[in-house]
Design an enzyme around this catalytic site. Structure first.
Site, mmCIF file in Angstrom:
data_model
loop_
_atom_site.group_PDB
_atom_site.id
_atom_site.type_symbol
_atom_site.label_atom_id
_atom_site.label_comp_id
_atom_site.label_asym_id
_atom_site.label_seq_id
_atom_site.Cartn_x
_atom_site.Cartn_y
_atom_site.Cartn_z
ATOM 1 N N ASP A 1 0.839 -1.176 0.000
ATOM 2 C CA ASP A 1 0.000 0.000 0.000
ATOM 3 C C ASP A 1 0.880 1.233 0.000
ATOM 4 O OD1 ASP A 1 -2.738 1.129 0.443
ATOM 5 O OD2 ASP A 1 -3.056 -0.840 1.352
ATOM 6 N N ASP B 1 -3.458 4.505 -2.272
ATOM 7 C CA ASP B 1 -4.625 4.862 -1.475
ATOM 8 C C ASP B 1 -5.269 6.161 -1.993
ATOM 9 O OD1 ASP B 1 -5.926 4.130 1.195
ATOM 10 O OD2 ASP B 1 -5.425 6.225 1.586
ATOM 11 N N GLU C 1 -6.725 3.247 -5.958
ATOM 12 C CA GLU C 1 -8.034 3.159 -5.299
ATOM 13 C C GLU C 1 -8.818 4.407 -5.693
ATOM 14 O OE1 GLU C 1 -10.233 3.105 -0.951
ATOM 15 O OE2 GLU C 1 -8.499 4.369 -1.311
ATOM 16 N N HIS D 1 -11.344 -3.989 2.514
ATOM 17 C CA HIS D 1 -11.478 -3.747 3.957
ATOM 18 C C HIS D 1 -12.376 -2.555 4.291
ATOM 19 C CE1 HIS D 1 -8.219 -1.231 2.519
ATOM 20 N NE2 HIS D 1 -8.490 -0.415 3.514
ATOM 21 N N ASP D 2 -12.937 -1.910 3.262
ATOM 22 C CA ASP D 2 -13.832 -0.773 3.514
ATOM 23 C C ASP D 2 -15.282 -1.089 3.172
ATOM 24 O OD1 ASP D 2 -11.632 0.883 4.192
ATOM 25 O OD2 ASP D 2 -11.267 1.315 2.082
HETATM 26 C C1 GLC Z 1 -8.607 4.284 1.913
HETATM 27 C C2 GLC Z 1 -8.451 3.059 2.755
HETATM 28 C C3 GLC Z 1 -9.238 3.251 4.011
HETATM 29 C C4 GLC Z 1 -8.682 4.450 4.758
HETATM 30 C C5 GLC Z 1 -8.675 5.671 3.862
HETATM 31 C C6 GLC Z 1 -7.845 6.773 4.439
HETATM 32 O O1 GLC Z 1 -9.907 4.470 1.484
HETATM 33 O O2 GLC Z 1 -8.853 1.927 2.040
HETATM 34 O O3 GLC Z 1 -9.224 2.109 4.816
HETATM 35 O O4 GLC Z 1 -9.441 4.691 5.895
HETATM 36 O O5 GLC Z 1 -8.127 5.399 2.603
HETATM 37 O O6 GLC Z 1 -6.488 6.491 4.299
#
Ligand code: GLC
Length: 540
Positions: free
Chosen positions: A109, A211, A274, A335-336
């Site tokens: 990541d 991210d 992402e 994970h979200d």
């Molecule tokens: C991304 C991650 C998430 C995190 C956010 C802030 O969306 O997947 O888990 O809380 O970024 O870094």
């Protein structure tokens, strides 16, 4: 720097990240080897044979860097380090070595949008208005009434602006106040973050999952975001506005191109983004001339209603919107987001697995999906996720999607010898890896069969996608190369239905079916499908 691969070749579907399958390991919840109840790097290494046997090609490990853990690792205080909680740099190197030894890839990541407020950069920046690193973050004066400079909201609730008492300015944070946003308009920031990425490339990682890529740069005039007329009470407060000035700015593509130039200067690396945006905006992240992200994550399976017509249309639109050499991808969980098996139930989750693993494009699985793990209900007083805690009346905690992996039937399901950091799924005979490995009808055995077939058949991993039919129950499509042609027919409901399209005649052999009825059968022009049935047919 290496010469760029010609566009046409990049879209062949033969590169590892095009034909391979990505598996997300949420490190805290995968496997704990030191008994502290939290997964660790050694824990992943210990399960590499399992992952190899499952048939995946690439592991994406969520952040394991030093962090105060306000957002469970997405608040990084030193990007070139390993948090003690997860092990040591040697443990990471060993994980990487052993992953490569087994012929798999490992991506990490990269969180370039923000740091922790405990990061040395931010500590310097906030120490005084004259500090050389001040401009590394996004600062603004209060207006005449003492309010923030604009109406931008934080994803985790409340204003996106936090007042700094000492230096009497606001700083911007798209997430928690403890996650200040970096100022990507500053060339020093660009250089520093790219150097940190280089550090991991030099170690040998095979790429990055970047991210919140669409957040990286904000409107330079700090214009107010417009209201969202479709806002509903149960949604996060962030959705009250349309984030047109705080996200998805045109300049973001220059930054991504810089990241891409860096990863391209090493052989065979991949840049994944992402990005939660509608399709026409999402595909712009392939970048002009495909010099952006190679895989802008496509989350449609997670966000669309489970209705065959809508899904069929979405696939067509996505296929149609892709730039020439853009390679598609599909994500089944992360994970979200609430788990597929929770949203659809176990029987439909099997159909979803067949869909994911027969679509054109790199599939991403989330740990636990392969055994049908469901969301685990967490009592209110045990909620740990900041998103849940900061908007307690809205049921937005992501804890349920992050519960530790059940490996076997022993104490704490073999995840840890200590108390797991988060509540685990209730112990059952069937819902663990060991039991499912022994049961040929389990979800895990299904995943293994689907993955094995996909790996074996070029038509499935790189063939053309051709829609055939969809109605209120069914979706059917072809995956074909010159040599082979597969017809996939999926019943997205639990009721029997008939597949007998008017203008499409076919004859073929069932290669894989979700229910025992049709196995190895020859089918011709018409098929009766029970509820929750899915078939992969090799056309004659
Ligand atoms: C991304 C991650 C998430 C995190 C956010 C802030 O969306 O997947 O888990 O809380 O970024 O870094």
């Amino acid at each position: 720097m290496q010469a760029k691969t010609p566009k046409s070749e990049r879209a062949s579907g033969d590169l590892w990240w095009q034909k391979g399958i990505i598996y997300e390991v949420y490190i805290r919840s995968f496997n704990d080897t030191n008994g502290d109840g939290i997964g660790d790097l050694k824990g992943i290494t210990a399960k590499l044979d399992y992952l190899k046997d499952l048939g995946i090609d690439c592991i994406w490990v969520t952040p394991f860097y030093e962090s105060p853990m306000k957002d469970f690792g997405y608040d990084i205080s030193d990007f070139k380090s390993v948090d003690k909680m997860f092990g040591t740099m040697r443990d990471f190197e060993e994980l990487l070595r052993q992953t490569h030894q087994r012929g798999m890839k490992l991506i990490v990541d990269q969180v370039p949008n923000h740091t922790s407020d405990q990061h040395a950069w931010f500590k310097e920046a906030r120490s005084s208005r004259n500090n050389p690193k001040r401009d590394w973050y996004i600062w603004a004066d209060a207006d005449a009434a003492g309010n923030p400079p604009n109406n931008w909201l934080a994803m985790f609730g409340g204003s996106g602006w936090e007042w700094d008492e000492q230096t009497e300015q606001f700083y911007y944070h798209a997430f928690l106040p403890e996650q200040p946003d970096l100022n990507w308009r500053n060339p020093e920031v660009q250089k520093a973050v790219l150097e940190e990425m280089r550090f991991w490339l030099e170690k040998g990682v095979d790429g990055f999952r970047v991210d919140v890529m669409w957040h990286l740069i904000k409107d330079e005039y700090f214009r107010d975001n417009p209201d969202n007329p479709d806002y509903k009470e149960e949604q996060p407060t962030y959705n009250q506005l349309q984030p047109v000035y705080s996200t998805d700015q045109p300049e973001v593509h220059d930054i991504i191109e810089k990241m891409r130039n860096l990863t391209d200067s090493y052989p065979d690396r991949v840049l994944i983004g992402e990005i939660y945006l509608p399709i026409h905006q999402l595909v712009s992240y392939y970048g002009p001339d495909n010099q952006g992200a190679q895989l802008p994550f496509n989350f449609q399976l997670l966000t669309l209603p489970w209705e065959p017509k809508k899904i069929a249309i979405a696939i067509d639109q996505y296929e149609g919107a892709l730039p020439n050499a853009g390679w598609p991808n599909w994500v089944m969980g992360n994970h979200d987001q609430s788990r597929m098996a929770s949203k659809l139930g176990e029987a439909q989750a099997r159909v979803a697995a067949m869909l994911l693993l027969t679509l054109r494009g790199t599939p991403t699985l989330y740990y636990g999906d392969e055994i049908g793990l469901q969301d685990v209900k967490i009592p209110k007083d045990e909620v740990q996720d900041p998103q849940g805690k900061l908007m307690p009346d809205k049921d937005l905690s992501r804890d349920p999607y992050r519960s530790p992996m059940p490996w076997n039937n022993s104490e704490n399901a073999g995840f840890s010898t200590g108390k797991p950091w988060l509540r685990m799924v209730e112990k059952t005979e069937k819902l663990n890896v060991e039991a499912q490995l022994q049961n040929p009808d389990s979800m895990l055995s299904l995943y293994k069969k689907l993955i094995a077939l996909r790996r074996q058949e070029p038509a499935l991993y790189k063939g053309l996608y051709r829609p055939v039919f969809s109605d209120n129950q069914l979706i059917a499509y072809l995956r074909k190369t010159e040599e082979k042609n597969f017809l996939v027919v999926l019943n997205l409901t639990d009721k029997t239905c008939y597949f007998k399209p008017d203008r499409f005649k076919f004859k073929g052999k069932v290669m894989l079916s979700l229910l025992p009825d049709h196995e190895t059968e020859t089918v011709e022009n018409e098929i009766k499908l029970k509820g929750n049935e899915g078939l992969i047919i090799e056309i004659e």
